[in-house]
Write a protein that holds these residues in place. Structure first.
Motif, short mmCIF file in Angstrom:
data_model
loop_
_atom_site.label_atom_id
_atom_site.label_comp_id
_atom_site.label_asym_id
_atom_site.label_seq_id
_atom_site.Cartn_x
_atom_site.Cartn_y
_atom_site.Cartn_z
N TYR A 32 104.46 52.14 -1.19
CA TYR A 32 105.73 52.35 -0.50
C TYR A 32 106.77 52.59 -1.58
O TYR A 32 106.85 51.81 -2.55
CB TYR A 32 106.08 51.12 0.34
CG TYR A 32 107.32 51.27 1.20
CD1 TYR A 32 108.43 50.48 1.01
CD2 TYR A 32 107.35 52.23 2.23
CE1 TYR A 32 109.56 50.63 1.80
CE2 TYR A 32 108.47 52.38 3.02
CZ TYR A 32 109.57 51.58 2.80
OH TYR A 32 110.69 51.72 3.59
N LEU A 34 110.81 54.00 -2.74
CA LEU A 34 112.19 54.09 -2.29
C LEU A 34 113.03 54.73 -3.39
O LEU A 34 112.72 54.60 -4.58
CB LEU A 34 112.77 52.70 -1.99
CG LEU A 34 111.99 51.78 -1.06
CD1 LEU A 34 111.01 50.90 -1.83
CD2 LEU A 34 112.94 50.89 -0.26
N ALA A 93 106.75 49.52 -4.13
CA ALA A 93 106.30 48.22 -3.63
C ALA A 93 104.86 48.34 -3.13
O ALA A 93 104.38 49.43 -2.83
CB ALA A 93 107.21 47.73 -2.51
N ASN A 99 105.35 42.67 -0.34
CA ASN A 99 106.03 43.90 0.06
C ASN A 99 107.53 43.86 -0.18
O ASN A 99 108.20 44.89 -0.12
CB ASN A 99 105.74 44.22 1.52
CG ASN A 99 106.29 43.16 2.46
OD1 ASN A 99 106.51 42.02 2.06
ND2 ASN A 99 106.51 43.53 3.70
N TYR A 100 108.07 42.68 -0.43
CA TYR A 100 109.51 42.54 -0.67
C TYR A 100 109.86 42.81 -2.13
O TYR A 100 111.03 42.97 -2.47
CB TYR A 100 109.94 41.10 -0.32
CG TYR A 100 109.06 40.07 -1.00
CD1 TYR A 100 107.96 39.54 -0.34
CD2 TYR A 100 109.30 39.68 -2.30
CE1 TYR A 100 107.11 38.63 -0.98
CE2 TYR A 100 108.47 38.78 -2.94
CZ TYR A 100 107.39 38.25 -2.27
OH TYR A 100 106.56 37.36 -2.89
N LEU A 102 110.34 44.78 -5.33
CA LEU A 102 110.48 46.16 -5.79
C LEU A 102 110.36 46.22 -7.30
O LEU A 102 110.92 45.39 -8.01
CB LEU A 102 111.84 46.71 -5.37
CG LEU A 102 112.10 46.85 -3.87
CD1 LEU A 102 113.49 47.41 -3.62
CD2 LEU A 102 111.05 47.75 -3.24
N TYR B 33 117.21 37.98 -2.11
CA TYR B 33 116.47 38.38 -3.31
C TYR B 33 117.47 38.49 -4.46
O TYR B 33 118.56 39.02 -4.28
CB TYR B 33 115.79 39.74 -3.10
CG TYR B 33 115.12 39.88 -1.75
CD1 TYR B 33 115.85 40.26 -0.63
CD2 TYR B 33 113.76 39.64 -1.59
CE1 TYR B 33 115.27 40.39 0.62
CE2 TYR B 33 113.16 39.77 -0.34
CZ TYR B 33 113.92 40.14 0.75
OH TYR B 33 113.32 40.27 1.99
N TYR B 35 117.95 40.04 -8.41
CA TYR B 35 117.45 40.96 -9.43
C TYR B 35 118.39 40.91 -10.62
O TYR B 35 119.58 40.63 -10.49
CB TYR B 35 117.39 42.41 -8.90
CG TYR B 35 116.22 42.71 -8.00
CD1 TYR B 35 116.18 42.25 -6.69
CD2 TYR B 35 115.14 43.47 -8.46
CE1 TYR B 35 115.09 42.53 -5.86
CE2 TYR B 35 114.05 43.75 -7.63
CZ TYR B 35 114.04 43.28 -6.35
OH TYR B 35 112.97 43.55 -5.53
N GLN B 98 111.25 39.78 5.97
CA GLN B 98 110.65 40.11 4.68
C GLN B 98 110.41 41.62 4.63
O GLN B 98 109.62 42.15 5.40
CB GLN B 98 109.33 39.37 4.53
CG GLN B 98 108.63 39.61 3.20
CD GLN B 98 107.39 38.75 3.07
OE1 GLN B 98 107.44 37.53 3.17
NE2 GLN B 98 106.26 39.37 2.84
N ALA B 99 111.12 42.31 3.75
CA ALA B 99 111.04 43.77 3.74
C ALA B 99 111.53 44.31 2.41
O ALA B 99 112.18 43.62 1.66
CB ALA B 99 111.89 44.34 4.87
N ALA B 100 111.20 45.57 2.16
CA ALA B 100 111.55 46.16 0.88
C ALA B 100 112.88 46.91 0.89
O ALA B 100 113.56 46.95 -0.10
CB ALA B 100 110.44 47.11 0.43
N TYR B 102 116.01 46.58 1.41
CA TYR B 102 117.11 45.67 1.71
C TYR B 102 118.44 46.18 1.15
O TYR B 102 118.49 47.19 0.44
CB TYR B 102 116.82 44.25 1.21
CG TYR B 102 115.92 44.13 0.01
CD1 TYR B 102 116.33 44.51 -1.26
CD2 TYR B 102 114.62 43.58 0.14
CE1 TYR B 102 115.51 44.37 -2.35
CE2 TYR B 102 113.80 43.43 -0.95
CZ TYR B 102 114.24 43.82 -2.20
OH TYR B 102 113.41 43.68 -3.29
#
Lengths: 114, 113
Positions: A32, A34, A93, A99-100, A102, B33, B35, B98-100, B102
Motif C-alpha cells: 500500500y 501513499l 505500508a 498497516n498503520y 508508514l 501516531y 513521527y 487503525q489505518a495508514a 491518517y
C-alpha cells in the motif's frame, strides 16, 4: 537501510507541463503506497494512494502508477500549477502487518515556475 | 472541525532539559501516531498509541523517550535530558481507526542548544 527511495531531491517544471515524481522501494512486503505533499512549516497532507492490486489510481490532476515487478511508483501531476510547489513524500505500508506504520522516502522538492 | 493540533510549534531547550510535546487528535479520532523528521530526512515512525495504551513503540529510542495518550487530554511525547541530536521536527497524526492514510498536525520543531 532505506526501504523507500526518492532519488531526485528536487525537480523544476514549467507551469502547465507535467510533473513526474519517482519512488522506488525494496521491501516486497509493502503493498500500500501513499503520496504526501508538504509545505514549509506545515505537516504532510495526504494526496493520493494506491493498493498493490491496482497499477493506476487517478484523482483529478494527480495520477499514481505502480509497477510491482520493478518496485517502482510514480506520481504524475498534469497540468502543474505554481501552488503545487512543495516537497512530495512517497510512503509505503504493509497492509497485512503493521498497516498503520508508514515508511517514508526523503522527499522531492517540486518547484513549478510560472 | 479542527485538525490535529500540536503545541508548541517551536520549542527551544538546553542540553539536559526535558521537552514535552503535545498532540490533540482530530475530534472522534482515538488513534495517535508520532513521527520524527531529522534534517534532510524523511519522516520516521516512532510510536502508535490508542487511549491509555501503547500499541507499537518500535520506533522509539530505548532511552529518554516516552509517550502517553491518557483517557483525558492530549497525547504527550516526552524527551528527557535532551541532546543536540534530538533537534528535529516531531509530527503527530491521528485516525479514527487503525489505518495508514491518517491526518498529520503541523509539527513541533525542537531545537536543542
Amino acid at each position: 537501510d532505506q526501504q523507500v527511495k526518492q532519488n531526485s531531491p528536487s525537480l523544476s517544471v514549467q507551469e502547465g507541463r507535467i510533473s513526474i515524481l519517482n519512488c522506488d522501494y525494496t521491501n516486497s512486503m509493502f503493498d500500500y503506497f501513499l503520496w504526501y505533499k508538504k509545505y514549509p512549516a506545515e505537516g504532510p497532507t495526504f494526496l493520493i494512494s494506491i493498493s498493490s492490486i491496482k497499477d493506476k489510481n487517478e484523482d483529478g490532476r494527480f495520477t499514481v502508477f505502480l509497477n510491482k515487478s520493478a518496485k517502482h511508483l510514480s506520481l504524475h501531476i498534469v497540468p502543474s500549477q505554481p501552488g503545487d510547489s512543495a516537497v512530495y513524500f512517497c510512503a509505503a505500508a504493509n497492509s497485512g502487518g503493521s498497516n498503520y506504520k508508514l515508511t517514508f522516502g526523503k522527499g522531492t522538492l517540486l518547484t513549478v515556475n510560472p | 472541525n479542527a485538525g490535529v493540533m500540536q503545541n508548541p510549534r517551536h520549542l527551544v531547550r538546553r542540553r539536559g532539559q526535558e521537552a514535552r510535546l503535545r498532540c490533540s487528535p482530530m475530534k472522534g479520532h482515538s488513534h495517535v501516531y508520532w513521527y520524527r523528521q531529522l534534517p534532510e530526512e524523511g519522516l520516521k515512525f516512532m510510536v502508535y498509541l490508542q487511549k491509555e495504551n501503547i500499541i507499537d513503540e518500535s520506533g522509539m529510542p530505548k532511552e529518554r523517550f516516552s509517550a502517553e495518550f491518557p483517557k483525558e487530554g492530549p497525547s504527550i511525547l516526552r524527551i528527557q535530558q535532551v541532546v543536540r541530536g534530538d533537534s528535529a521536527a516531531y509530527f503527530c497524526a491521528s485516525s479514527p481507526g487503525q489505518a495508514a492514510g491518517y491526518t498529520f498536525g503541523s509539527g513541533t520543531r525542537l531545537t536543542v542548544v
